[in-house]
Motif scaffolding. Structure first.
Motif, mmCIF file in Angstrom:
data_model
loop_
_atom_site.group_PDB
_atom_site.id
_atom_site.type_symbol
_atom_site.label_atom_id
_atom_site.label_comp_id
_atom_site.label_asym_id
_atom_site.label_seq_id
_atom_site.Cartn_x
_atom_site.Cartn_y
_atom_site.Cartn_z
ATOM 1 N N ASP A 142 -1.381 2.680 -6.188
ATOM 2 C CA ASP A 142 -2.084 4.361 -5.249
ATOM 3 C C ASP A 142 -3.939 4.288 -6.080
ATOM 4 O O ASP A 142 -4.368 5.287 -5.594
ATOM 5 N N ARG A 143 -3.167 4.411 -7.808
ATOM 6 C CA ARG A 143 -4.620 4.224 -8.473
ATOM 7 C C ARG A 143 -5.807 3.659 -7.851
ATOM 8 O O ARG A 143 -6.660 3.911 -8.022
ATOM 9 N N ILE A 144 -4.649 2.070 -7.793
ATOM 10 C CA ILE A 144 -7.055 1.589 -7.247
ATOM 11 C C ILE A 144 -7.187 2.060 -6.098
ATOM 12 O O ILE A 144 -8.554 1.624 -6.248
ATOM 13 N N THR A 145 -6.220 2.338 -5.722
ATOM 14 C CA THR A 145 -6.993 2.670 -4.084
ATOM 15 C C THR A 145 -8.749 3.781 -4.591
ATOM 16 O O THR A 145 -9.334 4.287 -3.873
ATOM 17 N N VAL A 149 -7.297 -4.106 -0.498
ATOM 18 C CA VAL A 149 -6.133 -3.116 -1.088
ATOM 19 C C VAL A 149 -7.010 -1.526 -0.606
ATOM 20 O O VAL A 149 -7.396 -0.725 -1.534
ATOM 21 N N GLY A 150 -6.723 -0.597 0.632
ATOM 22 C CA GLY A 150 -7.608 0.431 1.108
ATOM 23 C C GLY A 150 -8.766 -0.475 1.833
ATOM 24 O O GLY A 150 -9.120 -1.205 1.717
ATOM 25 N N ASP A 151 -9.914 0.461 0.907
ATOM 26 C CA ASP A 151 -11.414 -0.714 0.805
ATOM 27 C C ASP A 151 -11.700 -0.840 -0.503
ATOM 28 O O ASP A 151 -13.069 -1.260 -0.314
ATOM 29 N N LYS A 152 -10.391 -1.338 -0.823
ATOM 30 C CA LYS A 152 -10.896 -2.088 -2.253
ATOM 31 C C LYS A 152 -10.674 -3.821 -2.200
ATOM 32 O O LYS A 152 -9.369 -3.884 -1.653
ATOM 33 N N ARG A 153 -11.487 -4.248 -3.126
ATOM 34 C CA ARG A 153 -11.293 -6.040 -3.109
ATOM 35 C C ARG A 153 -10.671 -6.665 -4.287
ATOM 36 O O ARG A 153 -11.704 -6.215 -5.387
ATOM 37 N N LEU A 193 4.100 0.147 -11.652
ATOM 38 C CA LEU A 193 3.052 -0.119 -11.016
ATOM 39 C C LEU A 193 2.586 -0.166 -9.410
ATOM 40 O O LEU A 193 1.584 -0.014 -8.942
ATOM 41 N N GLU A 194 4.239 1.471 -8.722
ATOM 42 C CA GLU A 194 3.796 1.596 -7.372
ATOM 43 C C GLU A 194 2.635 2.103 -7.858
ATOM 44 O O GLU A 194 1.967 2.519 -6.706
ATOM 45 N N LYS A 195 2.477 2.908 -9.106
ATOM 46 C CA LYS A 195 1.337 4.190 -8.825
ATOM 47 C C LYS A 195 -0.002 3.412 -9.494
ATOM 48 O O LYS A 195 -0.497 4.043 -8.773
#
Length: 449
Positions: free
Chosen positions: A411-414, A311-315, A406-408
């Motif tokens: 976004d928070r995870i990124t 998710v973006g640069d997150k694993r 959950l959609e937000k």
């Protein structure tokens, strides 16, 4: 095939084609339609198959996936339900989606919900049953562990000649005499001692005399080399033994079974039990240990079970949780990660999750506070419950983000400060999260119902 079965099958296959082609879903609705037209359709659909039923509280989906990989080493035609749609309608959908075998008698390796075993065996006599474990789970549906086990046994009673391949370390699977041939698998890698399980552990009373069971060795919860010092009740002789336990990380496990070395690309002692069950089925079906080792290394992570998504640069590792024993094992597993990580907990309470969320209070969230976790996120339909639980566990408010949407959450995870993120989610929360990830283009598609 009768006219009624033919019409029902055509309707089910047509609905599956439409849902799968245009909506990227259809794991249970086609089965519901087919059953409405012909409630006895499983008798027709399953007649051509040798069926292996995999059931129990935890580990069904990964055990099924590993078993299919193992059996593919010898058997080319295998039908299975890989998304974990394990109730009657999902199993019917699985058969509807099958391609007609050209030669021979194909295998069907089916994950089956505990209460739905009887709905399968009413129409199909399996070749074998695999019992993974019985833990307290979804109290509103099953009740206590003995009630859950009886639901399974009601189905097994209709197939008295089928071989049972059971977790020998679980005392409940040795608590009743059955006419079926039984093979047991378990851990046998430590010298004998004398210990007890934790006081609040379910299923530690001797089924013969009700004395508290002791253990020569204990893996987790009530599983291990148990014995009763009062009446002599003890773990049965194992057919398949884990003989050595090697390095374990959040993404891999190394171990020996019957003296043969194996590796699986998934962490957690509980997942080694799943691999041990798949090994036992493979040996029962004539697959060589070397072939099983190859199958284990070739197997990919399974939908929703330690699934890694960028998710973006997150694993982001998504892990299904649904009861205290499974939760504690997951928390212990992620605690072995040598890299810093952020933690996300998503809690729903729909029928498929279990409506009663009190189980989160029996999970040891307190162990999280000993880890170097910079940021926590809680969300889902029951976000207030899981947020309060982490607060009581000692998670500081200034490190804790509360986000019901959950959609937000995605976004928070990124924006989280760590590259590695663990997401622990109940079943419907996991489905909702995957749908959002698919919509945002992080994965190809979600799984519909």
């Amino acid at each position: 095939m009768s006219f009624r079965s033919g019409v029902a099958t055509f309707a089910g296959k047509s609905s599956y084609w439409f849902l799968h082609t245009f909506l990227h879903g259809g794991s249970s609705l086609p089965g519901k339609i087919t059953l409405k037209l012909d409630p006895n359709i499983l008798r027709t659909l399953g007649a051509k198959y040798d069926v292996i039923v995999i059931t129990g509280t935890n580990g069904k989906t990964l055990t099924t996936a590993l078993t299919v990989s193992v059996l593919h080493e010898k058997y080319p035609a295998i039908l299975t339900n890989p998304t974990g749609s394990n109730m009657e309608q999902g199993i019917v959908t699985t058969f509807l989606n099958a391609k007609n075998p050209k030669t021979g008698r194909p295998l069907a390796v089916l994950e089956v919900d505990e209460a739905n075993v009887i709905k399968v065996t009413h129409y199909i006599e399996p070749k074998a049953f695999v019992f993974t474990n019985i833990f307290r789970d979804q109290m509103d549906r099953y009740g206590e562990i003995y009630t859950t086990y009886q639901k399974i046994l009601d189905g097994v009673a209709l197939a008295p000649k089928a071989t049972i391949i059971a977790n020998g370390d679980s005392p409940i699977f040795n608590s009743k005499e059955l006419p079926n041939p039984i093979q047991y698998y378990g851990f046998d890698n430590e010298p004998d001692t004398d210990m007890k399980a934790k006081p609040n552990t379910d299923g530690v009373l001797c089924p013969v005399c009700q004395h508290i069971l002791h253990y020569h060795s204990l893996t987790y919860s009530n599983q291990g080399k148990y014995f009763c010092p009062n009446c002599g009740f003890a773990r049965p002789e194992l057919t398949y033994r884990l003989t050595a336990l090697g390095e374990q990380t959040p993404t891999s496990s190394h171990f020996d079974v019957d003296g043969h070395p194996f590796t699986i690309q998934v962490g957690g002692t509980y997942n080694i039990y799943n691999a041990l069950a798949a090994y036992a089925v493979g040996r029962f079906m004539g697959v060589a240990p070397e072939q099983i080792a190859h199958a284990f290394t070739a197997n990919e992570r399974v939908f929703g079970r330690q699934e890694v998504i960028n998710v973006g640069d997150k694993r982001v590792t998504i892990i299904l949780v649904k009861n205290p024993v499974g939760l504690d094992q997951v928390l212990h597993m992620i605690g072995t990660d040598k890299e810093q990580f952020s933690f996300v907990a998503l809690l729903n309470a729909n029928y498929a999750d279990g409506i009663d969320t009190s189980w989160i209070w029996d999970g040891d969230f307190e162990q999280l506070t000993a880890l170097d976790i910079p940021t926590f996120i809680t969300g889902g339909e029951r976000y207030k419950d899981i947020t309060f639980r982490l607060k009581v566990a000692g998670v500081p408010d200034d490190q804790h983000i509360v986000e019901p949407d959950l959609e937000k959450v995605v976004d928070r995870i990124t924006d989280l400060p760590t590259e590695r993120v663990y997401v622990l989610a109940t079943y419907t929360a996991m489905l909702q999260l995957r749908k959002i990830l698919a919509t945002k283009g992080y994965i190809k598609e979600g799984f519909g119902a």
